[in-house]
Design an enzyme around this catalytic site. Structure first.
Site, PDB file in Angstrom:
ATOM      1  N   GLU A  52      -7.595   3.373   3.169  1.00 30.29           N
ATOM      2  CA  GLU A  52      -6.998   3.892   4.396  1.00 30.29           C
ATOM      3  C   GLU A  52      -7.984   4.730   5.216  1.00 30.29           C
ATOM      4  O   GLU A  52      -7.900   4.760   6.448  1.00 30.29           O
ATOM      5  CB  GLU A  52      -5.777   4.754   4.062  1.00 30.29           C
ATOM      6  N   ASP A  70      -2.229  -0.307  16.698  1.00 24.06           N
ATOM      7  CA  ASP A  70      -1.476  -1.307  15.940  1.00 24.06           C
ATOM      8  C   ASP A  70      -0.006  -1.362  16.349  1.00 24.06           C
ATOM      9  O   ASP A  70       0.810  -1.979  15.667  1.00 24.06           O
ATOM     10  CB  ASP A  70      -1.589  -1.042  14.438  1.00 24.06           C
ATOM     11  N   THR A  75      -1.039   7.492  14.082  1.00 20.00           N
ATOM     12  CA  THR A  75      -1.121   7.397  12.632  1.00 20.00           C
ATOM     13  C   THR A  75      -1.819   8.661  12.154  1.00 20.00           C
ATOM     14  O   THR A  75      -2.850   9.050  12.707  1.00 20.00           O
ATOM     15  CB  THR A  75      -1.933   6.162  12.209  1.00 20.00           C
TER      16      THR A  75
END
Length: 267
Positions: A52, A70, A75
């Site tokens: 990640e 995305d 995020t």
């Protein structure tokens, strides 16, 4: 370089994994130490962080925040909480409950409004700065740990034990839930597991563990390839599959693997 290719499907469609019972008989838990053993859990955190965030230092990621394009908005944090998938909203609400008036509390209305979208409305321009400020607070760090465990880690370990899987198998479940969530869409964790069950049986159902895990990883790779953001499957091909082929079902160090071409080692 940070590689944030992988993100799970919208959790808001399901109310988050922890609210939906997973399949499997709870009495079928594996007898061996599980991924929830503290030393094994630390390995799990490092493995996920390598995929990640391209680092084994997962605790440095409390402050991480960006929009990776995305479709899931911002995020952020140690597990990639997303403003568009509901889990970031739950996290910030938990933080507000534990530390009223904190620097992120004022964004709760905006987070509710953008849930399920990629919008930054009401968040820009100061939300990333304030997230990084909040990340210095041990209360916020603990909230991230607790939400990670509640929504992802604990359910994955529970299902893995119910299926009779040892530490590696439990980790395969955890990594899949982190990326895909557990919704009703074909690429969710429960449907990845369902595809695997169509090909092989887990130990709790009398099957061979290695055979079943290969079937699960095959199904996982299929799911990853359904979305461009997940199309690099190296976190399976040159990491989890390597451990499996080596027969390391206990995820016992030393561990050597690659993700996105970068090499990692746990001694």
């Amino acid at each position: 370089m940070v590689h944030r290719h992988s993100r799970r499907t919208f959790l808001t469609l399901t109310g988050a994994l922890a609210a939906v019972p997973l399949l499997g008989a709870p009495g079928a838990a594996a007898a061996a130490p599980g991924l929830d053993d503290p030393a094994k859990k630390e390995i799990a955190m490092k493995l996920v962080s390598s995929a990640e965030n391209s680092t084994l230092d997962w605790k440095s990621q409390y402050r991480y925040i960006e929009d990776i394009g995305d479709g899931r908005g911002y995020t952020a944090g140690i597990i990639g909480f997303c403003s568009g998938t509901g889990d970031m909203l739950d996290l910030v609400q938990l933080y507000a409950d534990r530390a009223p008036g904190n620097v992120l509390a004022r964004y709760l209305p905006a987070l509710r409004a953008v849930d399920g979208t990629d919008s930054h409305a009401g968040l820009d321009p100061d939300y990333p700065r304030d997230w990084r400020r909040a990340a210095q607070d041990p209360v916020f760090q603990q909230a991230q740990n607790d939400e990670r465990d509640r929504v992802y880690f604990n359910p994955a370990v529970r299902q893995g034990k119910a299926d009779g899987l040892r530490v590696l198998g439990q980790f395969c479940y955890y990594d899949a839930i982190v990326m895909h969530g557990d919704g009703t869409d074909p690429t969710s964790f429960r449907n990845i597991r369902g595809r695997a069950l169509n090909r092989a049986r887990p130990p709790a159902q009398g099957g061979d563990e290695t055979t079943y895990l290969h079937a699960f990883l095959d199904a996982r790779v299929w799911a990853m390839r359904q979305e461009e953001a997940h199309s690099d499957t190296s976190r399976v091909d040159t990491a989890q599959r390597v451990f499996l082929r080596n027969g390391n079902l206990g995820l016992t160090p030393p561990l050597d693997w690659q993700v996105y071409g970068d090499s990692y080692h746990i001694g």
